[in-house]
Every structure is written in structure tokens, then in C-alpha cells.
Design an enzyme around this catalytic site. Structure first.
Site, PDB file in Angstrom:
ATOM      1  N   ARG A  68      -9.437   1.750   9.733  1.00 49.05           N
ATOM      2  CA  ARG A  68      -8.279   1.160   9.048  1.00 49.05           C
ATOM      3  C   ARG A  68      -8.743   0.040   8.104  1.00 49.05           C
ATOM      4  NH1 ARG A  68      -5.394  -3.359  12.732  1.00 49.05           N
ATOM      5  NH2 ARG A  68      -7.111  -3.812  14.150  1.00 49.05           N
ATOM      6  N   PHE A 108       4.550   6.845  13.131  1.00 48.18           N
ATOM      7  CA  PHE A 108       5.688   6.768  12.212  1.00 48.18           C
ATOM      8  C   PHE A 108       5.479   7.635  10.976  1.00 48.18           C
ATOM      9  CE2 PHE A 108       5.439   2.295  14.044  1.00 48.18           C
ATOM     10  CZ  PHE A 108       6.165   2.651  15.172  1.00 48.18           C
ATOM     11  N   ASP A 122      -0.726  -0.600  23.345  1.00 48.54           N
ATOM     12  CA  ASP A 122       0.586  -0.263  22.782  1.00 48.54           C
ATOM     13  C   ASP A 122       1.241   0.901  23.510  1.00 48.54           C
ATOM     14  OD1 ASP A 122       0.180  -2.265  21.014  1.00 48.54           O
ATOM     15  OD2 ASP A 122       0.001  -1.029  19.229  1.00 48.54           O
ATOM     16  N   HIS A 136      -3.898   3.640  13.248  1.00 50.86           N
ATOM     17  CA  HIS A 136      -3.558   3.499  14.672  1.00 50.86           C
ATOM     18  C   HIS A 136      -3.231   4.850  15.313  1.00 50.86           C
ATOM     19  CE1 HIS A 136      -3.215  -0.561  13.139  1.00 50.86           C
ATOM     20  NE2 HIS A 136      -3.129  -1.031  14.358  1.00 50.86           N
ATOM     21  N   ARG A 175      -7.676   2.340  15.025  1.00 52.38           N
ATOM     22  CA  ARG A 175      -7.601   0.899  15.255  1.00 52.38           C
ATOM     23  C   ARG A 175      -8.934   0.348  15.771  1.00 52.38           C
ATOM     24  NH1 ARG A 175      -3.653  -1.812  19.857  1.00 52.38           N
ATOM     25  NH2 ARG A 175      -3.948  -4.004  19.303  1.00 52.38           N
ATOM     26  N   GLU A 220      10.601   3.994   7.419  1.00 51.08           N
ATOM     27  CA  GLU A 220       9.510   4.883   7.026  1.00 51.08           C
ATOM     28  C   GLU A 220       9.979   6.134   6.286  1.00 51.08           C
ATOM     29  OE1 GLU A 220       8.215   2.405  10.520  1.00 51.08           O
ATOM     30  OE2 GLU A 220       9.971   3.634  10.041  1.00 51.08           O
TER      31      GLU A 220
END
Length: 312
Positions: free
Chosen positions: A9, A82, A116, A108, A166, A57
Site C-alpha cells: 500500500r 469496499f 480489523d 488492506h 497492509r 464508495e
């Protein structure tokens, strides 16, 4: 393999800044996650070409589709859950169906999102994007490959899904002869006893697993498939014919991802015994990324142990 570790990322953010200085038609759209997706770097360098669409989104995807018809090359940026999940209908109908020149930077991805938890650990995105006609799907293995992938995506005319992680991963493509080409896999290690075909974060782990296997007298060929679609079918068939035993490794569900793509190809062109190593039709869970990768046998130790069990 270098001791340097960089999250892809981060590579995405750096590549966008570099390309932004070369191409004034490159614009970046983000869904209130610029700090996490690292598009904040682009926002700082080119504030007039960075659009924060907020936590909307699906709308962001539609905005990008419209901008692409006006000569811009939009990079839509948000978490994979998303980008591929929440916005699937808009990606399919507003970008895929008219085959628009929009790039989707999905960060991610996979279980290495860690704490998460299952709601944010997208292990289905490759399967979803792979099924959209004309969609290119790229999952780079390290910093060098991720930067090259972003550049290649910009130059490619049509929709591209870019998958980033990530977790920081080792730099493995630092050879002087490294070349990135959409749809072309890379043989990282020659072998004769089995083939390990890996993608993304799992490529460096597969290389380390091959070292362990060599100590046990098993010489594994390691293939980096950075482009899931279009798949390098020629290389897949070539390595399968050479070793006669194939293992695929991915930080994704074994349903619909790299393993499925390889199995489909071999089933039609070169029937070969294949084992798919990945997330086995379960949701993820909350926990430290490295511990989760170990639990799901996606680290070097897990990959080596799984192959040893299967080979013996």
C-alpha cells in the site's frame, strides 16, 4: 531476498506521486481513507487532483467512471472489502460493462488486515473481480512489483483491479533483470519435484518454504503469478509438465482465486495433481497478522509443512 520490508500500500502511494508528476490526466479518488491507503501522499503533492468522496464508495466508483469518459485516468482507492465488495455492482455495470479506463487500487486485502477482523478481511475480492468480463486483476508481491504494476495499469487502456496489502513484506524482485508485464508470470526458482505457484504476500513465504523443502530433499519450483487475470497459462502448463505436482498459495479463498484459475487451466490443458493452499471457505478472525498467517498455514512454515504432508 532483501531484508527490506515495505507494505505494498506504501508502494501504491509512492507510485501514484511519481506518475502524477508525469501525467496531468491522472486523478485519485478516495473514500475518506487517504492515510490508510497512502493516497494522502498524492493529495499532498497534487491537491487539485485528489478527490475525497467520503464514505460513499459506490458513488466514488460512479464518479470515476464519469471522469474516465472526459479524458482522465482515475485511480479509485479504498479497502478491498469496499472496493470489490460494497461497490461490486457499480464496478461491474459502470466500469466493467462499458469497459472504461478506470483503475481500482484496493488496499488492506486478505487476512493480514489482522485485528480489523472478518468484516474487513476481504478474501473474496479476486474471485469477484476475476468474474467481470475484461477486468485485469493484479496482485503484486513486493514494493518493486507494486510500483511497476501501478505504472503498467496506467498505461493499459481498460479497467484494472490492483490488490495491495497492509503488512510489510520483503523485497524479492530486486534483480537487475526484473521486468513486469501484465499477464506474464515470473519463475523465481527452478525445481524438479513440485511447483509452488504463489501470488501477492505469499510469494516471499513460498520462497522461504522452498528453502525448507530443499533441506528435506524436495526441490520446488517457485512461480510468481502477479497477474491473476489474464493468467499466464503458458507458464502454468510448462511448470506443471516439468514437475508433475502443483501447489498454489494465496492469501485469499481457495474458491475463485489463483488456485481456481490454475486448476481451471490445468484441467483443460494439462491434467495435473493440484493442491490449493489458502483460506478454506471460512471467514477470517481478529488477531495479529503474522499469527493469522501462521494459523491458516500461509507463512513459510505452514506452506512447507502442508507440501511435506501432501508429498509424503
Amino acid at each position: 531476498m532483501s531484508e527490506v520490508k515495505i507494505a505494498t500500500r506504501e508502494s501504491y502511494g509512492n507510485a501514484l506521486v511519481e506518475l502524477g508528476g508525469e501525467h496531468e490526466n491522472l486523478v485519485v479518488l478516495d473514500a475518506d481513507l487517504a492515510a490508510a491507503t497512502k493516497t494522502g501522499m498524492f493529495k499532498k503533492a497534487f491537491p487539485d487532483r485528489h478527490i475525497d468522496c467520503g464514505i460513499a464508495e459506490a458513488n466514488m466508483t460512479g464518479v470515476a467512471a464519469g471522469m474516465s469518459t472526459c479524458g482522465f485516468v482515475p485511480f479509485v482507492s479504498t479497502f478491498a472489502m469496499f472496493a470489490a465488495g460494497r461497490s461490486y455492482e457499480q464496478v461491474r455495470n459502470s466500469i466493467g460493462y462499458p469497459h472504461l479506463n478506470v483503475k481500482i487500487g484496493a488496499t488492506h486485502a486478505g487476512i493480514s488486515v489482522g485485528e480489523d477482523g472478518a468484516t474487513h478481511q476481504c478474501n473474496e475480492d479476486i474471485a469477484l473481480m476475476r468474474a467481470i468480463p475484461g477486468m485485469v486483476v493484479i496482485n503484486p508481491a513486493d514494493d518493486i512489483e507494486a510500483r511497476a504494476a501501478v505504472k503498467a495499469a496506467y498505461e493499459y487502456v481498460g479497467p484494472v483491479y490492483l490488490r495491495f496489502g497492509r503488512l510489510a513484506v520483503p523485497v524479492i524482485n530486486d534483480g537487475a533483470d526484473y521486468k513486469f508485464e501484465i499477464g506474464k508470470g515470473v519463475t523465481l526458482r527452478e525445481g524438479s519435484d513440485c511447483s509452488i505457484i504463489a501470488t501477492g504476500l505469499c510469494v516471499s513465504e513460498a520462497l522461504a518454504a522452498a528453502d525448507t523443502l530443499a533441506e528435506q530433499g524436495i526441490h520446488a519450483e517457485v512461480i510468481n503469478i502477479h497477474t491473476i487475470k489474464p493468467l499466464d497459462e503458458e507458464l502454468v502448463v510448462k511448470t506443471a509438465k516439468k514437475t508433475g505436482r502443483v501447489f498454489t498459495v494465496e492469501e485469499h479463498s481457495i474458491i475463485g482465486g489463483l488456485g481456481a484459475a490454475v486448476a481451471e487451466t490445468l484441467g483443460e490443458k494439462c491434467p495435473t495433481k493440484i493442491t490449493r493452499i489458502g483460506v478454506n471457505d471460512v471467514f477470517g478472525e481478529s488477531g495479529p497478522a503474522k499469527e493469522l498467517l501462521h494459523k491458516y498455514e500461509l507463512d513459510a512454515e505452514g506452506i512447507a509443512n502442508r507440501i511435506l504432508r501432501e508429498m509424503k
